[in-house]
Design a protein around this motif. Structure first.
Motif, mmCIF file in Angstrom:
data_model
loop_
_atom_site.group_PDB
_atom_site.id
_atom_site.type_symbol
_atom_site.label_atom_id
_atom_site.label_comp_id
_atom_site.label_asym_id
_atom_site.label_seq_id
_atom_site.Cartn_x
_atom_site.Cartn_y
_atom_site.Cartn_z
ATOM 1 N N THR A 15 0.842 -1.203 0.000
ATOM 2 C CA THR A 15 0.000 0.000 0.000
ATOM 3 C C THR A 15 0.874 1.248 0.000
ATOM 4 O O THR A 15 0.656 2.179 -0.779
ATOM 5 C CB THR A 15 -0.901 0.018 1.245
ATOM 6 N N ARG A 36 -8.408 5.012 -3.604
ATOM 7 C CA ARG A 36 -7.921 3.954 -4.499
ATOM 8 C C ARG A 36 -7.533 2.680 -3.770
ATOM 9 O O ARG A 36 -7.291 1.659 -4.392
ATOM 10 C CB ARG A 36 -6.683 4.439 -5.249
ATOM 11 N N HIS A 37 -7.439 2.771 -2.462
ATOM 12 C CA HIS A 37 -7.078 1.564 -1.707
ATOM 13 C C HIS A 37 -8.273 1.220 -0.847
ATOM 14 O O HIS A 37 -8.540 1.915 0.116
ATOM 15 C CB HIS A 37 -5.859 1.834 -0.839
ATOM 16 N N PHE A 44 -5.792 3.795 6.525
ATOM 17 C CA PHE A 44 -4.947 4.417 5.519
ATOM 18 C C PHE A 44 -4.060 5.499 6.139
ATOM 19 O O PHE A 44 -2.871 5.606 5.821
ATOM 20 C CB PHE A 44 -5.823 5.021 4.423
#
Lengths: 113, 113
Positions: A15, A36-37, A44
């Motif tokens: 990531t 996007r993740h 995050f």
DNA sequence: GTGTTAGTTAGCCATATGGCTAACTTAGAT
DNA sequence: ATCTAAGTTAGCCATATGGCTAACTAACAC
């Protein structure tokens, strides 16, 4: 100055490497990056903090959005370390080659005696 | 093939980087390596295993001593990743420079009108 | 002012990491 | 046959990592 432990640790997660890859083509804010993740924002954010602590990125907040930007210096430190080790490694192999070369030469000489 | 997660994780520890540095100047057996790091053998062995699983080193045992050797390929993978990101990063900066250049040019032109 | 949006903080959870000691297994040395 | 030396295995421990949800704060939009 960037700490190699932290820098390499940052790089050890897919990531985080993806974030770096994205930031290489220009600054972005956290929301855009996170989307996007498939990951909850707080998860995050931990990655962002890791990247920031290793000085691979910097971020600042304007209004309510925080934008992140790549800082190349930390990555350079990592590259330099790898390059240096490779140099040692290759020097040794060259010397080994040279040594084997001389051995081969001697044998030829002996063979011709 | 070497997994970047594992390779970078290996590199994120000072003890393991020291082992790599030592092995760059030639193979060595585990006992010799361990002695330089004030650490119990089993602890040290864990580092060796991490390095081996990331394919940075290989080892084989003859008699009762196990000797380790560096495998450059995994390190190359790490270097390549860094180099690629740098390429993207630098390309962007160059384009940015060029863009700013054209801006400056335009302004000059306007100034002369 | 009331919502909505972008981050943030707090706290939970399972697993991984990096150290240790103690006990075991071979391989060499005597 | 014993002793010693080099690894190895098993298992303990504290802390770190990487994910989550829920609840909070601070901006911007209406």
């Amino acid at each position: 100055m960037a700490n190699l432990d932290q820098v390499f640790h940052s790089l050890s997660d897919g990531t985080r490497r993806a974030v770096i890859a994205q930031l290489a083509s220009g600054p972005a804010n956290i929301g855009d990056l996170a989307r996007r993740h498939r990951m909850a924002l707080p998860s995050f954010m931990k990655h962002i903090r890791v990247l920031e602590e290793s000085e691979i990125i910097v971020s600042r907040k304007r209004g309510r959005v925080r934008t992140c930007e790549l800082r190349a210096a930390a990555l350079t430190a990592a590259q330099d370390w790898l390059a240096q080790e490779r140099r040692v490694w290759e020097t040794r192999l060259d010397q080994l080659d040279a040594f084997i070369e001389t051995l081969a030469l001697k044998e030829t000489t002996h063979g011709e005696e």
